[in-house]
Design an enzyme around this catalytic site. Sequence first.
Site, PDB file in Angstrom:
ATOM      1  N   HIS A 106       5.212   6.469  11.429  1.00  0.00           N
ATOM      2  CA  HIS A 106       4.674   6.299  10.080  1.00  0.00           C
ATOM      3  C   HIS A 106       3.832   7.549   9.792  1.00  0.00           C
ATOM      4  CE1 HIS A 106       3.394   4.605   6.467  1.00  0.00           C
ATOM      5  NE2 HIS A 106       2.723   3.543   6.862  1.00  0.00           N
TER       6      HIS A 106
ATOM      7  N   ARG B 283       0.810  -1.218   0.000  1.00  0.00           N
ATOM      8  CA  ARG B 283       0.000   0.000   0.000  1.00  0.00           C
ATOM      9  C   ARG B 283       0.846   1.272   0.000  1.00  0.00           C
ATOM     10  NH1 ARG B 283      -3.867  -2.212   1.401  1.00  0.00           N
ATOM     11  NH2 ARG B 283      -2.513  -3.434   2.696  1.00  0.00           N
ATOM     12  N   THR B 284       1.753   1.371   0.933  1.00  0.00           N
ATOM     13  CA  THR B 284       2.488   2.629   1.100  1.00  0.00           C
ATOM     14  C   THR B 284       3.346   2.921  -0.126  1.00  0.00           C
ATOM     15  OG1 THR B 284       2.525   2.194   3.463  1.00  0.00           O
ATOM     16  CG2 THR B 284       3.951   3.928   2.679  1.00  0.00           C
TER      17      THR B 284
ATOM     18  N   ARG C 163      11.178   3.277   3.647  1.00  0.00           N
ATOM     19  CA  ARG C 163      10.691   2.386   4.703  1.00  0.00           C
ATOM     20  C   ARG C 163      11.842   1.482   5.113  1.00  0.00           C
ATOM     21  NH1 ARG C 163       5.183  -0.900   5.192  1.00  0.00           N
ATOM     22  NH2 ARG C 163       4.590   1.232   5.703  1.00  0.00           N
TER      23      ARG C 163
ATOM     24  N   LYS D 236      24.485  -6.114   0.492  1.00  0.00           N
ATOM     25  CA  LYS D 236      25.950  -6.245   0.481  1.00  0.00           C
ATOM     26  C   LYS D 236      26.563  -5.601   1.715  1.00  0.00           C
ATOM     27  CE  LYS D 236      25.825  -5.663  -4.535  1.00  0.00           C
ATOM     28  NZ  LYS D 236      26.023  -4.628  -5.563  1.00  0.00           N
TER      29      LYS D 236
END
Lengths: 305, 137
Positions: free
Chosen positions: A129, A51-52, A101, A80
């Site tokens: 958030h 969604r985000t 995120r 890495k």
Amino acid sequence: MRSLISILDLSVEEIDELIAVANDIIDNPKKYAEKCHGKKLATLFFEPSTRTRLSFEAAMYELGGNVLGFSEAQSSSAAKGESVADTVRTVSCYADIIAMRHPKEGAPLVASMKATVPIINAGDGGHNHPTQTLTDLLTIQREKGRLNNLTVGFCGDLKFGRTVHSLIEALSRYTGIKIILISPDELKLPSYVKQDVLKKHNIEYVQTTDLEAVMPELDILYMTRVQRERFFNEEDYLRLKDSYILTPEKLKTAKSDLAILHPLPRVNEIAVAIDDDPRACYFRQVLNGKFVRMALILKLLEENS
Amino acid sequence: MNIDSIKNGVVIDHIKAGEGMKIYHFLNLDKQDCTVAIIKNATSKQMGRKDIIKVDSFIDLNALGYIDPNITINVIKDGVRVEKYHPELPAKIINVVRCKNPRCITTTEQELPHVFKLTDAENQVYRCIYCETKADK
């Protein structure tokens, strides 16, 4: 460089301004269709999200801009061993704004200290958030016509639910707010949120385990999912995941203009039978998320131009 | 018991009894080559018992207020006390305590400084700037 890491980075006036711009975008989408022409948004998602990420990408496309990025840490140089700081310094060379995120709390703050373009925190573990909070505020404003004088019930996982903590923080700055906290004992709102936010702002609040008892009082019911990924112990998750399931029967005593919100994704905490009830706002909430992210991208690009 | 008075340095007084060694290590006095005297369980009118540290050198006491703002610092120059004060609560402490939240970014990015800021002076609460976890004293 202005970034958005926590909802408290924005003043109430700035939030009201973002909501006003989002409402204008909804009413006049063509006016905004080329506002970000030639600009690029990088979506750096070190943790999966549907969604985000799609909401940010759709927001940038609807502003006439372009999008680049990755959707999981394994497809980035983080696999890495590259640090967040090095990743954002690099991506700052390619993009005009970054939505990030990350599973670790504080990663977007670290990014904002090193990047040369604005960072939007798109969720850092169980911590912040802010764009979900902006989404929630826009939805409440559109559904109820106001952000003050509301009785707001939060139900489910109030311990790990970052969206709950952020929305409580945001609402505590408005007047006439009453908060009702509905959760099992193990998933109660942490005491520091009660102390630092509710008590500090003299917000009236009630804690209960009984959703049906408080249902008639509510103007807003904010449902949450018990999130498997926030538990270290699978047994605890299995024991608590079905604590609250909202069904049409439980809504019988609710106000006719109740607004039911949910940050989604839903598992089973809201019965599908409720989806067609006009009080179910969670899919309109998803749409609002795109519009408020458009408003935010515009604001940060303009401020940093 | 006699302990030589110092000529140039600091006397850290009114330390809670038993906390002297904690402050000794907190100030990294074990790594200094100056003379240090730790007096434990001294009689105190105010506190009953207290610890005292005498350091024959001028050292950085900036973060001491984080440990205990009620401590008294006496600055001695040429054998005379020239200043007496209680350490203020520092607005920020860097690499003094480590964040214990396993979900904090500092657990995976080892080079990051551990920074805590004062969020509640009344209750002396410090929180990690990254994840907002409360510092354990």
